[in-house]
Design a protein around this motif. Structure first.
Motif, mmCIF file in Angstrom:
data_model
loop_
_atom_site.group_PDB
_atom_site.id
_atom_site.type_symbol
_atom_site.label_atom_id
_atom_site.label_comp_id
_atom_site.label_asym_id
_atom_site.label_seq_id
_atom_site.Cartn_x
_atom_site.Cartn_y
_atom_site.Cartn_z
ATOM 1 N N ARG A 43 37.578 0.747 10.706
ATOM 2 C CA ARG A 43 38.955 0.318 10.448
ATOM 3 C C ARG A 43 39.675 -0.048 11.736
ATOM 4 O O ARG A 43 40.416 -1.031 11.797
ATOM 5 C CB ARG A 43 39.730 1.423 9.720
ATOM 6 N N ARG A 44 39.443 0.732 12.790
ATOM 7 C CA ARG A 44 40.078 0.454 14.081
ATOM 8 C C ARG A 44 39.590 -0.873 14.644
ATOM 9 O O ARG A 44 40.388 -1.671 15.159
ATOM 10 C CB ARG A 44 39.770 1.584 15.062
ATOM 11 N N ALA A 45 38.294 -1.131 14.575
ATOM 12 C CA ALA A 45 37.738 -2.393 15.070
ATOM 13 C C ALA A 45 38.335 -3.569 14.298
ATOM 14 O O ALA A 45 38.694 -4.594 14.898
ATOM 15 C CB ALA A 45 36.223 -2.385 14.959
ATOM 16 N N GLN A 46 38.453 -3.423 12.994
ATOM 17 C CA GLN A 46 39.045 -4.493 12.174
ATOM 18 C C GLN A 46 40.501 -4.718 12.576
ATOM 19 O O GLN A 46 40.948 -5.853 12.709
ATOM 20 C CB GLN A 46 38.953 -4.146 10.687
ATOM 21 N N PHE A 47 41.237 -3.635 12.791
ATOM 22 C CA PHE A 47 42.634 -3.755 13.202
ATOM 23 C C PHE A 47 42.743 -4.475 14.537
ATOM 24 O O PHE A 47 43.582 -5.370 14.711
ATOM 25 C CB PHE A 47 43.273 -2.362 13.296
ATOM 26 N N LEU A 48 41.895 -4.113 15.500
ATOM 27 C CA LEU A 48 41.957 -4.750 16.814
ATOM 28 C C LEU A 48 41.578 -6.226 16.736
ATOM 29 O O LEU A 48 42.155 -7.057 17.447
ATOM 30 C CB LEU A 48 41.057 -4.006 17.802
ATOM 31 N N ARG A 49 40.620 -6.564 15.863
ATOM 32 C CA ARG A 49 40.273 -7.986 15.672
ATOM 33 C C ARG A 49 41.461 -8.746 15.108
ATOM 34 O O ARG A 49 41.794 -9.845 15.570
ATOM 35 C CB ARG A 49 39.071 -8.129 14.743
ATOM 36 N N ASP A 50 42.108 -8.166 14.102
ATOM 37 C CA ASP A 50 43.284 -8.814 13.506
ATOM 38 C C ASP A 50 44.409 -8.961 14.524
ATOM 39 O O ASP A 50 45.093 -9.989 14.564
ATOM 40 C CB ASP A 50 43.785 -8.014 12.303
ATOM 41 N N LEU A 51 44.600 -7.951 15.351
ATOM 42 C CA LEU A 51 45.647 -7.998 16.366
ATOM 43 C C LEU A 51 45.371 -9.102 17.382
ATOM 44 O O LEU A 51 46.271 -9.863 17.743
ATOM 45 C CB LEU A 51 45.743 -6.643 17.064
ATOM 46 N N ALA A 52 44.122 -9.196 17.833
ATOM 47 C CA ALA A 52 43.768 -10.247 18.786
ATOM 48 C C ALA A 52 43.957 -11.630 18.162
ATOM 49 O O ALA A 52 44.457 -12.557 18.816
ATOM 50 C CB ALA A 52 42.317 -10.069 19.248
ATOM 51 N N GLU A 53 43.589 -11.758 16.899
ATOM 52 C CA GLU A 53 43.770 -13.031 16.204
ATOM 53 C C GLU A 53 45.252 -13.380 16.095
ATOM 54 O O GLU A 53 45.649 -14.540 16.315
ATOM 55 C CB GLU A 53 43.153 -12.946 14.811
ATOM 56 N N ALA A 54 46.090 -12.401 15.799
ATOM 57 C CA ALA A 54 47.528 -12.645 15.696
ATOM 58 C C ALA A 54 48.103 -13.048 17.052
ATOM 59 O O ALA A 54 48.959 -13.940 17.129
ATOM 60 C CB ALA A 54 48.231 -11.392 15.176
ATOM 61 N N ARG A 55 47.630 -12.428 18.121
ATOM 62 C CA ARG A 55 48.109 -12.798 19.459
ATOM 63 C C ARG A 55 47.702 -14.223 19.812
ATOM 64 O O ARG A 55 48.494 -14.978 20.390
ATOM 65 C CB ARG A 55 47.555 -11.826 20.496
ATOM 66 N N GLN A 56 46.469 -14.595 19.478
ATOM 67 C CA GLN A 56 46.026 -15.960 19.747
ATOM 68 C C GLN A 56 46.855 -16.964 18.963
ATOM 69 O O GLN A 56 47.237 -18.016 19.488
ATOM 70 C CB GLN A 56 44.550 -16.119 19.400
#
Length: 82
Positions: A43-56
């Motif tokens: 879940r944490r890895a998925q959250f961090l992927r989503d966060l990086a995508e949102a920042r991009q």
């Protein structure tokens, strides 16, 4: 008075695991803990992927903000003494 023997009567779940046909505990406690930890990491890895995508995405739609942030970071790095 039938209510008097309430304390001597075992609770319905008291003998679980000892009856014929009852399943033994399927997963030991340490296995469950490892499973929970692995799920938390997923879940944490998925959250961090989503966060990086949102920042991009934010960087793409607000290029002026990205440029000023980059310039500010460069200024900070120039004034930092090693």
């Amino acid at each position: 008075m039938p209510d008097r023997d309430i304390h001597t009567t075992p609770s319905p779940g008291a003998g679980r695991g000892t009856e014929r046909g009852a399943e033994p505990r399927a997963v030991p406690e340490d296995e469950r803990e490892r499973g929970r930890e692995a799920e938390r990491r997923r879940r944490r890895a998925q959250f961090l992927r989503d966060l990086a995508e949102a920042r991009q995405l934010r960087d793409r739609v607000q290029p002026r903000r990205v440029k000023t942030a980059r310039l500010r970071h460069a200024m900070r790095m120039r004034t930092f003494r090693w």
